[in-house]
Design a protein around this motif. Structure first.
Motif, PDB file in Angstrom:
ATOM      1  N   VAL A  83       5.700   2.729   7.104  1.00 23.91           N
ATOM      2  CA  VAL A  83       5.396   3.693   6.050  1.00 23.91           C
ATOM      3  C   VAL A  83       6.379   3.462   4.923  1.00 23.91           C
ATOM      4  CG1 VAL A  83       4.366   5.464   7.482  1.00 23.91           C
ATOM      5  CG2 VAL A  83       6.825   5.437   7.220  1.00 23.91           C
ATOM      6  N   GLY A  84       5.940   3.666   3.678  1.00 25.70           N
ATOM      7  CA  GLY A  84       6.777   3.375   2.520  1.00 25.70           C
ATOM      8  C   GLY A  84       6.911   4.568   1.618  1.00 25.70           C
ATOM      9  N   GLY A  85       7.683   4.376   0.560  1.00 26.13           N
ATOM     10  CA  GLY A  85       7.889   5.457  -0.386  1.00 26.13           C
ATOM     11  C   GLY A  85       7.296   5.120  -1.740  1.00 26.13           C
ATOM     12  N   ALA A  86       7.871   5.694  -2.782  1.00 26.65           N
ATOM     13  CA  ALA A  86       7.478   5.478  -4.166  1.00 26.65           C
ATOM     14  C   ALA A  86       6.097   6.049  -4.457  1.00 26.65           C
ATOM     15  CB  ALA A  86       7.535   4.003  -4.539  1.00 26.65           C
ATOM     16  N   LYS A  87       5.664   5.949  -5.683  1.00 27.02           N
ATOM     17  CA  LYS A  87       4.409   6.548  -6.106  1.00 27.02           C
ATOM     18  C   LYS A  87       3.612   5.573  -6.955  1.00 27.02           C
ATOM     19  CE  LYS A  87       5.430  10.560  -4.272  1.00 27.02           C
ATOM     20  NZ  LYS A  87       4.732  11.058  -3.093  1.00 27.02           N
ATOM     21  N   LYS A  88       2.312   5.730  -6.927  1.00 31.35           N
ATOM     22  CA  LYS A  88       1.367   5.049  -7.796  1.00 31.35           C
ATOM     23  C   LYS A  88       1.567   3.546  -7.809  1.00 31.35           C
ATOM     24  CE  LYS A  88       0.852   9.208 -10.626  1.00 31.35           C
ATOM     25  NZ  LYS A  88       0.998   9.819 -11.968  1.00 31.35           N
ATOM     26  N   LEU A  89       1.843   2.954  -8.983  1.00 28.60           N
ATOM     27  CA  LEU A  89       1.913   1.501  -9.095  1.00 28.60           C
ATOM     28  C   LEU A  89       3.052   0.899  -8.294  1.00 28.60           C
ATOM     29  CD1 LEU A  89       1.215   1.014 -12.912  1.00 28.60           C
ATOM     30  CD2 LEU A  89      -0.362   0.638 -11.010  1.00 28.60           C
ATOM     31  N   PHE A  90       4.053   1.697  -7.974  1.00 28.33           N
ATOM     32  CA  PHE A  90       5.214   1.161  -7.272  1.00 28.33           C
ATOM     33  C   PHE A  90       5.212   1.517  -5.789  1.00 28.33           C
ATOM     34  CE2 PHE A  90       6.366   1.440 -11.726  1.00 28.33           C
ATOM     35  CZ  PHE A  90       6.867   0.167 -11.959  1.00 28.33           C
ATOM     36  N   MET A  91       4.067   1.913  -5.270  1.00 23.72           N
ATOM     37  CA  MET A  91       3.943   2.166  -3.834  1.00 23.72           C
ATOM     38  C   MET A  91       3.888   0.830  -3.096  1.00 23.72           C
ATOM     39  SD  MET A  91       1.158   5.278  -3.700  1.00 23.72           S
ATOM     40  CE  MET A  91       1.131   5.273  -1.908  1.00 23.72           C
ATOM     41  N   THR A  92       4.708   0.676  -2.082  1.00 23.99           N
ATOM     42  CA  THR A  92       4.650  -0.529  -1.255  1.00 23.99           C
ATOM     43  C   THR A  92       3.613  -0.389  -0.151  1.00 23.99           C
ATOM     44  OG1 THR A  92       6.395   0.303   0.197  1.00 23.99           O
ATOM     45  CG2 THR A  92       7.080  -1.048  -1.677  1.00 23.99           C
ATOM     46  N   HIS A  93       3.216   0.846   0.150  1.00 24.41           N
ATOM     47  CA  HIS A  93       2.234   1.125   1.199  1.00 24.41           C
ATOM     48  C   HIS A  93       1.144   2.030   0.631  1.00 24.41           C
ATOM     49  CE1 HIS A  93       5.682  -0.225   3.454  1.00 24.41           C
ATOM     50  NE2 HIS A  93       5.026  -0.176   4.595  1.00 24.41           N
ATOM     51  N   PRO A  94      -0.119   1.794   0.993  1.00 26.46           N
ATOM     52  CA  PRO A  94      -1.173   2.704   0.562  1.00 26.46           C
ATOM     53  C   PRO A  94      -0.986   4.070   1.225  1.00 26.46           C
ATOM     54  CG  PRO A  94      -2.068   0.652   1.475  1.00 26.46           C
ATOM     55  CD  PRO A  94      -0.624   0.704   1.840  1.00 26.46           C
ATOM     56  N   PRO A  95      -1.581   5.132   0.668  1.00 20.33           N
ATOM     57  CA  PRO A  95      -1.529   6.430   1.331  1.00 20.33           C
ATOM     58  C   PRO A  95      -2.102   6.332   2.750  1.00 20.33           C
ATOM     59  CG  PRO A  95      -2.359   6.659  -0.908  1.00 20.33           C
ATOM     60  CD  PRO A  95      -2.289   5.191  -0.627  1.00 20.33           C
ATOM     61  N   ILE A  96      -1.517   7.082   3.666  1.00 17.93           N
ATOM     62  CA  ILE A  96      -1.939   7.035   5.061  1.00 17.93           C
ATOM     63  C   ILE A  96      -3.426   7.324   5.200  1.00 17.93           C
ATOM     64  CG2 ILE A  96      -1.745   8.230   7.280  1.00 17.93           C
ATOM     65  CD1 ILE A  96       0.534   6.384   6.927  1.00 17.93           C
ATOM     66  N   GLU A  97      -3.936   8.295   4.427  1.00 20.04           N
ATOM     67  CA  GLU A  97      -5.353   8.641   4.552  1.00 20.04           C
ATOM     68  C   GLU A  97      -6.264   7.475   4.169  1.00 20.04           C
ATOM     69  OE1 GLU A  97      -3.628  10.608   0.786  1.00 20.04           O
ATOM     70  OE2 GLU A  97      -3.088  10.348   2.905  1.00 20.04           O
ATOM     71  N   GLU A  98      -5.843   6.664   3.190  1.00 16.85           N
ATOM     72  CA  GLU A  98      -6.635   5.487   2.817  1.00 16.85           C
ATOM     73  C   GLU A  98      -6.610   4.441   3.919  1.00 16.85           C
ATOM     74  OE1 GLU A  98      -5.737   3.777  -0.957  1.00 16.85           O
ATOM     75  OE2 GLU A  98      -5.798   5.705  -2.025  1.00 16.85           O
ATOM     76  N   ARG A  99      -5.488   4.293   4.567  1.00 16.44           N
ATOM     77  CA  ARG A  99      -5.372   3.325   5.654  1.00 16.44           C
ATOM     78  C   ARG A  99      -6.231   3.742   6.848  1.00 16.44           C
ATOM     79  NH1 ARG A  99       1.069   2.615   6.184  1.00 16.44           N
ATOM     80  NH2 ARG A  99       0.432   1.226   7.887  1.00 16.44           N
ATOM     81  N   ILE A 100      -6.241   5.024   7.141  1.00 19.20           N
ATOM     82  CA  ILE A 100      -7.072   5.520   8.250  1.00 19.20           C
ATOM     83  C   ILE A 100      -8.547   5.324   7.927  1.00 19.20           C
ATOM     84  CG2 ILE A 100      -7.777   7.586   9.515  1.00 19.20           C
ATOM     85  CD1 ILE A 100      -4.893   8.590   9.254  1.00 19.20           C
ATOM     86  N   ALA A 101      -8.934   5.658   6.687  1.00 18.14           N
ATOM     87  CA  ALA A 101     -10.332   5.504   6.271  1.00 18.14           C
ATOM     88  C   ALA A 101     -10.778   4.058   6.347  1.00 18.14           C
ATOM     89  CB  ALA A 101     -10.515   6.048   4.853  1.00 18.14           C
ATOM     90  N   ALA A 102      -9.895   3.133   5.952  1.00 15.11           N
ATOM     91  CA  ALA A 102     -10.238   1.693   6.017  1.00 15.11           C
ATOM     92  C   ALA A 102     -10.450   1.253   7.455  1.00 15.11           C
ATOM     93  CB  ALA A 102      -9.142   0.873   5.353  1.00 15.11           C
ATOM     94  N   LEU A 103      -9.615   1.738   8.367  1.00 11.49           N
ATOM     95  CA  LEU A 103      -9.768   1.385   9.777  1.00 11.49           C
ATOM     96  C   LEU A 103     -11.062   1.949  10.350  1.00 11.49           C
ATOM     97  CD1 LEU A 103      -6.291   1.735  11.534  1.00 11.49           C
ATOM     98  CD2 LEU A 103      -7.695  -0.313  11.337  1.00 11.49           C
ATOM     99  N   GLN A 104     -11.334   3.191  10.027  1.00 18.29           N
ATOM    100  CA  GLN A 104     -12.522   3.834  10.575  1.00 18.29           C
ATOM    101  C   GLN A 104     -13.811   3.214  10.021  1.00 18.29           C
ATOM    102  OE1 GLN A 104     -11.566   7.919   9.579  1.00 18.29           O
ATOM    103  NE2 GLN A 104     -10.763   8.319  11.634  1.00 18.29           N
ATOM    104  N   ALA A 105     -13.734   2.679   8.798  1.00 19.48           N
ATOM    105  CA  ALA A 105     -14.908   2.060   8.197  1.00 19.48           C
ATOM    106  C   ALA A 105     -15.129   0.630   8.680  1.00 19.48           C
ATOM    107  CB  ALA A 105     -14.779   2.074   6.683  1.00 19.48           C
ATOM    108  N   ALA A 106     -14.080   0.025   9.275  1.00 19.47           N
ATOM    109  CA  ALA A 106     -14.196  -1.352   9.725  1.00 19.47           C
ATOM    110  C   ALA A 106     -15.113  -1.452  10.942  1.00 19.47           C
ATOM    111  CB  ALA A 106     -12.812  -1.903  10.071  1.00 19.47           C
TER     112      ALA A 106
END
Length: 290
Positions: A266-289
């Protein structure tokens, strides 16, 4: 968690040292001997840009251990450490990579990271907070995520991307710096760059480096989706989704040093400087795969 980690911080430090060394050795005078030699300048910037990037990569595992205080497990002291070693060994074998070093570092929040020079010389480290707060299935998924980072060659790819970015940051800073120096000096015939050139280059390298970080952060976010998919493959989608949900509920202030933020699950920062996508986006990508 503040920015994008060990690799970028070390890379910036190396780049600054190399640039200062080049100035002291008179490289700038050579590049401007007969006007700005763009071909020689590009080669110079590529050598220093990729050189700084690969030096950062070579130092990454050592710096990660030092900055987090991670203790490598050589002889398991309990059943939990034995399970960690056995799980990473099984996943590394399934992923087709060499056995990474496995370490534990003291931190209250659940997190983990992977780093190292190549697929067969890497480090996987987990926080004590992760071991305390997660169920074993969830820890297994986190380990699969980190092993997938290694198997995907993310560290080397990040090095190459950073090398390209470094090259153009140095190149553009010097081209613009030379133009400004000529303008400030009234286009004098002297081939030696003036004080305005040195100051302009230093300022532009910082500014362009800051903007270039956006590119590196974008790649970092993409690699997290791939590592999540890899973790789901090694441990199971249900476990990976559960691990991400647990991490999402536990996010808060992190004690993971700034130097290794980019390598955490898990990472920090916001918007363009985020090193990690939001957790909810990562979960959605997994569930859609599929």
């Amino acid at each position: 968690m503040k920015r994008i980690g060990l690799f970028l911080l070390t890379n910036i430090a190396v780049m600054v040292v190399l640039s200062i060394t080049a100035s002291l050795l008179g490289v700038n005078k050579y590049l401007t001997a007969n006007g700005l030699n763009l071909g020689a300048l590009l080669v110079f910037c590529a050598l220093f840009g990729f050189g700084g990037s690969f030096i950062s990569l070579a130092m990454s595992k050592w710096m990660a251990k030092r900055s987090t205080g991670a203790q490598v497990i050589t002889q398991p002291r309990n059943s939990a450490e034995m399970w960690l070693l056995q799980t990473v060994e099984r996943q590394a074998r399934a992923a087709g990579i060499g056995m990474p070093e496995v370490a534990v570092y003291e931190a209250p929040e659940p997190n983990a990271f992977a780093t190292g020079m190549n697929r067969d010389n890497a480090l996987v480290a987990v926080s004590t907070g992760l071991l305390r707060s997660m169920q074993q299935d969830e820890v297994e998924a986190v380990l699969g995520h980190e092993v997938s980072h290694i198997a995907n060659g993310d560290m080397v790819t990040l090095t190459l991307i950073q090398g390209v970015v470094n090259t153009f940051v140095m190149f553009m800073a010097r081209v613009i710096g030379y133009a400004i120096d000529r303008a400030l000096s009234g286009n004098r015939d002297s081939s030696a760059p003036g004080f305005g050139y040195m100051i302009t280059v230093m300022v532009l390298e910082i500014v362009f480096g800051f903007l270039a970080t956006i590119i590196v952060c974008w790649f970092s976010r993409q690699r997290e989706f791939r590592a999540d998919a890899g973790g789901a493959h090694l441990a199971g989608k249900r476990k990976m989704v559960a691990a991400l949900q647990r991490l999402g509920g536990a996010q808060g202030h992190s004690t993971l040093p700034e130097q290794v933020t980019a390598f955490g699950i898990v990472g920090g920062a916001k918007k363009l400087f985020m090193t990690h996508p939001p957790i909810e986006e990562r979960i959605a990508a997994l569930q859609a795969a599929a």
